[in-house]
Design an enzyme around this catalytic site. Structure first.
Site, short mmCIF file in Angstrom:
data_model
loop_
_atom_site.label_atom_id
_atom_site.label_comp_id
_atom_site.label_asym_id
_atom_site.label_seq_id
_atom_site.Cartn_x
_atom_site.Cartn_y
_atom_site.Cartn_z
N SER A 99 6.51 6.28 8.34
CA SER A 99 5.16 5.90 7.90
C SER A 99 4.99 4.39 7.95
O SER A 99 5.95 3.65 7.68
CB SER A 99 4.91 6.40 6.48
OG SER A 99 3.67 5.90 5.99
N TYR A 130 7.77 6.02 -2.26
CA TYR A 130 7.56 6.62 -0.93
C TYR A 130 7.83 5.60 0.16
O TYR A 130 8.49 5.91 1.16
CB TYR A 130 6.13 7.15 -0.85
CG TYR A 130 5.70 7.62 0.51
CD1 TYR A 130 6.18 8.80 1.06
CD2 TYR A 130 4.78 6.88 1.27
CE1 TYR A 130 5.76 9.24 2.31
CE2 TYR A 130 4.37 7.31 2.51
CZ TYR A 130 4.86 8.49 3.04
OH TYR A 130 4.45 8.91 4.28
#
Length: 261
Positions: A145, A156
């Site tokens: 990501s 995350y």
């Protein structure tokens, strides 16, 4: 579909295949001739398997929890039992559970984010390596990501930074075995509402504001000032999985409209 037979006779394992980008990869690969192993801990993966079979693909379903090594080993064992080999592994499990400043996370939430977005890729790579080393060939594509540089989801971001490091190190260690390892760093992606939400609890008013901050930061960081589509992510993933990328390894490809992450 670019090449109807690009993955003919190749065995592809797709994790997180029940919805979103994983479903998109599975169906596109089915249309391009892949023999599939679709893994997810949700029974919804069986519906995707039916869609892929309708496109002519042979499909095995592995309902496993990839946050555990046992789940990853079971997935690989099912693939080898059915097909005898694994040519491609697409690691797609992951996704932020909460959206808030780092100081608002508690200990359990931080650990849950890491288990969700790092360990499934780590375990699946570890489980598949012996088979790929033995056959001296294989391609691994990890879904990372551009949120490695983002706000309100630091755990995350850290997990996906780990995926990027794993990608680079595995590529260096296993090029000698004929194994390519790359990653696609996905940007913000438009997708249908999740059938199985990562966080089943309704967002508070403050949490909605924090999430809106993520959306704004994602759009403003993209040179194209928009979210991408599932198809745009799938195209990059399948390129790196294919023989067209035979001289590419150890690369993290940002697919975020110019946001390099």
């Amino acid at each position: 579909m670019i090449h109807p037979h690009r993955f003919k006779d190749q065995v592809m394992v797709v994790t997180g295949a029940a919805q979103g980008i994983g479903r998109g990869v599975a169906l596109a690969a089915a249309g391009e001739g892949a023999q599939l192993v679709l893994a997810d801990r949700s029974a919804l993966v069986n519906e995707v398997a039916q869609e892929a079979a309708a496109l002519g693909a042979q499909v095995v379903v592995a309902e496993v929890d990839l946050e555990t090594f046992a789940g990853a080993r079971s997935m690989v064992a099912q693939a080898l039992e059915c097909y005898g080999r694994i040519d491609i592994l697409v690691n797609n499990v992951g996704g932020t559970i909460w959206a808030k400043p780092f100081q608002e996370y508690d200990e359990e939430q931080i650990e849950a984010e890491i288990r969700r977005s790092l360990f499934p890729t780590l375990w699946a790579c570890r489980a598949v390596l012996p088979a790929m080393i033995e056959q001296r060939a294989g391609a691994i594509v990890n879904v990372s990501s551009i949120a490695t540089r983002g706000i309100y989801r630091i755990p995350y971001s850290a997990a996906k930074g780990g995926v990027n490091a794993l990608t680079a190190s595995l590529a260096l260690e296993h090029a000698q075995h004929g194994i390519r390892v790359n990653a696609v760093a996905t940007g913000g992606t438009e997708a249908p509402p999740r059938k199985v939400p990562r966080n089943p609890q309704a967002l508070s008013e403050q949490e909605q504001l924090w999430y809106a901050g993520i959306v704004e930061q994602t759009r403003s960081s993209s040179l194209m000032k928009r979210y991408g589509t599932i198809d745009e992510q799938v195209g990059a993933i399948l390129f790196l999985a294919s023989s067209e990328a035979s001289y590419i390894t150890g690369t993290v490809l940002p697919v975020g409209g110019g946001d390099q992450g």
